[in-house]
Write an enzyme that holds these catalytic residues in place. Structure first.
Site, mmCIF file in Angstrom:
data_model
loop_
_atom_site.group_PDB
_atom_site.id
_atom_site.type_symbol
_atom_site.label_atom_id
_atom_site.label_comp_id
_atom_site.label_asym_id
_atom_site.label_seq_id
_atom_site.Cartn_x
_atom_site.Cartn_y
_atom_site.Cartn_z
ATOM 1 N N LYS A 245 -43.941 -2.982 -14.737
ATOM 2 C CA LYS A 245 -42.709 -2.603 -14.032
ATOM 3 C C LYS A 245 -42.394 -3.590 -12.914
ATOM 4 C CE LYS A 245 -42.026 1.851 -15.697
ATOM 5 N NZ LYS A 245 -41.564 3.186 -15.659
ATOM 6 N N LYS B 248 -43.093 -0.589 -26.827
ATOM 7 C CA LYS B 248 -43.031 0.873 -26.801
ATOM 8 C C LYS B 248 -41.577 1.324 -26.679
ATOM 9 C CE LYS B 248 -43.280 3.313 -22.993
ATOM 10 N NZ LYS B 248 -43.395 4.347 -21.986
ATOM 11 N N LYS C 153 -36.760 3.774 -22.216
ATOM 12 C CA LYS C 153 -35.385 3.768 -21.688
ATOM 13 C C LYS C 153 -35.016 2.399 -21.148
ATOM 14 C CE LYS C 153 -36.883 7.182 -19.415
ATOM 15 N NZ LYS C 153 -37.480 8.436 -19.088
#
Ligand code: AQP
Length: 325
Positions: free
Chosen positions: A112, A192, A195
């Site tokens: 992230k 994966k 969103k």
């Protein structure tokens, strides 16, 4: 006495079939055998890009979709994390027993940080500690999650051990519970389903939207011609069949693909039918709840009241043990 389970989902955008297959569908199947606590983890969403003006709308959407996917308020407590403020108090206590190095090595933090490199905030680093508090404030023993969360559950166990060793036996060491389909890949076939990578099929997508996404979805790249034998073991469309289609469709697609009797487009059409069959009742129930938001709000209110009682009891014990009377 049933064992207690806890799990959460972020209100950070559309809920996709990765969330559904990897988490929510399993939660719904566990409600008879466990004491279940499920949560919309809104504070977690704050660590990423979020818009305060639509946060409440996102929370209501996430709650609605979870109920439509099968969470039954008579058999679980379902609520919003920030409505039970004890989660954040316990997070602070846990911050003070968690080595910073453990947080810096978390894969999700590293990933992230790359994706939001203009906003590597402390919340992003501290996310697993808040998650440990979410779980341990209920002394939950089992946490049903997708594979991406395993590392965070291991850290949660370590935090429980450290706290117990420092202040006395207080928390259990929770176990992750993985379903059969623990990692749903995105339509790009490489990452994966997620969103933020926009490689997903939303639970509320219409049949037309789903078909548009499926048409360009990645399949077995070694298959050039329709009659080439394919390998379902490396085809993402087949894994989605395996997770969602009826048993006879799965076995038919598997054999026909290996023998070159079905092309990728027809295989996708069959998957499209399975998705429509599976998601139509969910979309209908969600439509009903979107028109009756007071029902959803009442479920969340009752869930918060039930959960708060347990959270307050744990915090009373924790404050005494840590010297904050
Ligand atoms: N692709 C997936 N396969 C299996 N399980 C998955 N989960 C998420 N993606 C998959 C599981 O869904 C639960 C709730 O996840 P979350 O709210 O933490 O969402 P997330 O993992 O952050 O979902 P995204 O789409 O990947 O969000 P972004 O892109 O914002 O980071 C968890 O149990 C998770 O394991």
């Amino acid at each position: 006495m049933k064992n207690r389970i806890f799990s959460g989902i972020q209100p950070s955008g559309d809920i996709h079939i990765g969330n559904y297959i990897g988490a929510i569908r399993n939660w719904a199947q566990m409600m008879d055998d466990y004491e279940c606590i499920f949560c919309i983890v809104d504070y977690h969403a704050m660590a990423g890009k979020y818009d305060p003006k639509i946060l409440q709308q996102r929370i209501m959407e996430a709650a609605t979709v979870n109920i439509a996917c099968g969470l039954d308020p008579d058999r679980c407590a379902f609520f919003v994390q920030s409505h039970v403020i004890e989660h954040t108090e316990l997070t602070w206590m846990f911050n003070c027993v968690t080595p910073i190095g453990e947080l810096q090595r978390m894969t999700q933090f590293k990933d992230k940080s790359k994706h939001q490199n203009q906003n590597i905030n402390v919340g992003l680093l501290d996310y697993p500690v808040l998650m440990a508090a979410d779980i341990l404030i209920y002394k939950a023993e089992i946490v049903p999650v997708g594979e991406d969360q395993i590392q965070h559950i291991e850290l949660c166990r370590e935090i429980a051990r450290k706290f117990n060793a420092t202040f006395g036996e207080t928390f259990p060491e929770p176990q992750a519970h993985l379903g059969k389909h623990k990692r749903i890949m995105g339509l790009d076939g490489k990452n994966k389903m997620s969103k933020s990578l926009n490689n997903y099929i939303g639970v509320l997508d219409t049949d037309d939207e789903i078909w548009k996404k499926l048409k360009s979805a990645f399949t077995d790249e070694n298959r050039i011609k329709k009659t080439d034998p394919g390998n379902p073991d490396i085809c993402n469309i087949y894994s989605l069949h395996d997770a969602l289609s009826e048993a006879d469709t799965i076995s038919e697609v598997n054999q026909d693909c290996r023998k070159g009797r079905i092309g990728c487009v027809d295989c996708k059409k069959k998957l499209h039918q399975s998705l429509s069959f599976h998601l139509t009742p969910i979309r209908d129930k969600a439509d009903f709840l979107f028109n009756n938001p007071d029902k959803v709000q009442e479920i969340l209110k009752q869930g918060a009241m039930k959960s708060k009682k347990i959270a307050e009891e744990t915090m009373r014990e924790v404050r005494i043990k840590t010297g904050f009377r």
